[in-house]
Enzyme design. Structure first.
Site, PDB file in Angstrom:
ATOM      1  N   GLU A 232     -10.349  33.280 -22.355  1.00  0.00           N
ATOM      2  CA  GLU A 232      -9.284  33.953 -23.097  1.00  0.00           C
ATOM      3  C   GLU A 232      -9.847  34.214 -24.478  1.00  0.00           C
ATOM      4  OE1 GLU A 232      -6.970  34.841 -25.703  1.00  0.00           O
ATOM      5  OE2 GLU A 232      -6.081  32.848 -25.592  1.00  0.00           O
ATOM      6  N   CYS A 266      -4.565  35.190 -31.375  1.00  0.00           N
ATOM      7  CA  CYS A 266      -5.351  36.121 -30.565  1.00  0.00           C
ATOM      8  C   CYS A 266      -4.504  37.267 -30.045  1.00  0.00           C
ATOM      9  CB  CYS A 266      -6.037  35.389 -29.412  1.00  0.00           C
ATOM     10  SG  CYS A 266      -4.895  34.414 -28.410  1.00  0.00           S
TER      11      CYS A 266
END
Length: 460
Positions: A232, A266
């Site tokens: 990720e 993020c």
């Protein structure tokens, strides 16, 4: 015992919190072996038994919410109220995993073409190594750890240095909830020792949350030893404001999407791509909202944003802003390095953002927004997809059915929010495409990333 040490620093006071000593390679290998020994017993526990422990971890998190939130704030600067929200989300993930996650792991029976009977088992595979960042010190750990524990695996954690205290507190919380000793293990070590852990034969999978650069390094190292990875990685998520958008809602939501967690997320809203027809209206409201964001003591309720997590991260962000301006971007607010104590950076909006500027091409991991004008809705989608990243994104439109159709047919990203901004939901998959990585967490998907999908077949 290693002689290599490091300090954790409070980004608000710039004062030392604590010193830690790195493990030696021998100590790290011993920890891996102990985790494997604990796994050999844990894998034989029933799903019900594992579920009770996972549910207990959630309750223990809530019991320690105040202390854990305070520690996260001290170590990386997030607003204390957002620390509370993070712990509550993690408790919810534990509850979801203990119930719905358990259902995902049930054996499945199938009738084969020859009339025989087949059983599909989701069997644990062993020790899973997680390398996690500092921006959500609890959530980043919980989201991969509890599903793997539920699946019957052992879990190793290498957390970012600056949140080492949070990592160790989580270990205590897990064990207070009844998790067997050594089944969840914190490894305090440097990159060289981390490579040795990836290479170790008892480590069966590696999961990383971090930058695209780090993802390439870890994926290459894991592939060299045929270890599966889940990555990720970073992103520069585009939030699209269509011609028929509710501008007040869009501007308010986009401000929150950019500055939440001090802009260090993020899956934060980062590029704001606005149809020309409503560009000036959105720009006025958005800049006004960003200017109203005050930074200050993250433990105080009247602060809307805390400091950035580390001094070097603030310097990197400011350098990206300056390079973007040198290549034609225009600062509409913010953009100046504060002089007060603490690693603060003001909420900043850049206009005239074009390809070739860091503000267009790269991830700006802090409270800096890139405002981009599009000709129309179709052009906005083109700009959104003109990125090497693809983690999240959003669309603002009063016609939600049309927005959903755009998201389904055109948006090349892993997560799309319609008329909203969101971080993660336990019931929905989380992950990206392109340079934002691969694999999924949450929603019943993450729990099957590191299992042996075993086929057991018997004759009629």
């Amino acid at each position: 015992m290693s002689d290599k040490t490091f300090d954790t620093i409070n980004p608000f006071t710039e004062e030392k919190i604590k010193s830690y000593t790195y493990m030696t390679e021998k100590e790290a290998v011993s920890a891996v072996e102990k985790c494997h020994e604990a796994f050999l017993k844990w894998k034989h526990k029933s799903l019900d038994e594992r579920g009770k422990v996972v549910a207990a971890i959630g309750k223990e998190l809530n019991k320690n919410k105040e202390a854990l939130a305070k520690l996260m704030t001290n170590e990386m600067g997030k607003l204390i109220k957002q620390g509370h929200q993070e712990v509550e989300l993690c408790a919810g993930i534990c509850e979801y995993t203990a119930t719905e996650g358990k259902k995902s792991l049930q054996d499945e029976e199938r009738i084969m073409a020859n009339g025989g009977k087949g059983v599909i088992q989701y069997a644990p595979i062993g020790v899973i190594y997680g390398i996690q960042p500092w921006n959500f010190p609890t959530y980043q750990v919980i989201r991969y750890a509890v599903v793997n524990l539920m699946a019957g695996n052992g879990v190793l954690l290498k957390h970012a240095n600056n949140v080492t205290g949070s990592a160790l507190m989580l270990k205590d919380i897990f064990e207070s909830a009844g998790l067997p000793k050594d089944l969840f293990t914190v490894l305090i070590m440097d990159h060289d020792t981390s490579d040795k852990v990836i290479e170790h034969e008892l480590v069966r999978g590696v999961t990383l949350t971090g930058s695209s650069g780090a993802g390439k390094v870890i994926a290459k190292k894991a592939a060299e030893f045929l270890k599966k990875t889940v990555l990720e990685l970073g992103s520069n998520d585009a939030y699209l404001v269509f011609e028929d958008a509710d501008i007040e809602l869009a501007a308010k939501t986009c401000v929150q999407g950019r500055i939440y967690n001090n802009g260090e997320t993020c899956v934060a809203a980062k590029r704001f791509v606005v149809a020309e027809k409503v560009y000036d209206q959105f720009k006025e409201a958005f800049v006004k909202g960003m200017k109203a964001i005050n930074h200050g003591d993250p433990t105080k309720d009247d602060s809307k944003m805390g400091p950035m997590a580390r001094k070097d991260l603030r310097e990197i962000l400011h350098d990206q802003v300056e390079k973007s301006v040198n290549k034609g971007a225009k600062i509409l607010c913010g953009g100046e390095m504060p002089k007060e104590k603490g690693y603060f950076y003001p909420s900043t909006v850049l206009e005239n953002v074009k390809p070739g500027q860091p503000a267009y091409d790269d991830e700006l991991f802090g409270p800096v927004a890139s405002l981009i004008k599009a000709k129309d809705n179709d052009d906005a989608m083109r700009i959104a997809n003109d990125s090497r990243f693809g983690l999240g994104g959003g669309i603002f439109s009063k016609d939600e059915e049309k927005a959903v159709e755009f998201a389904k047919s055109h948006f090349d990203t892993g997560i799309v929010n319609i008329n909203s901004f969101g971080l993660a939901h336990p019931s929905m998959p989380f992950g990206g495409v392109k340079n934002s990585g691969y694999g999924r967490e949450h929603g019943g998907f993450g729990i099957k990333e590191f299992v042996n999908v075993k086929s057991i077949m018997r004759s009629k």
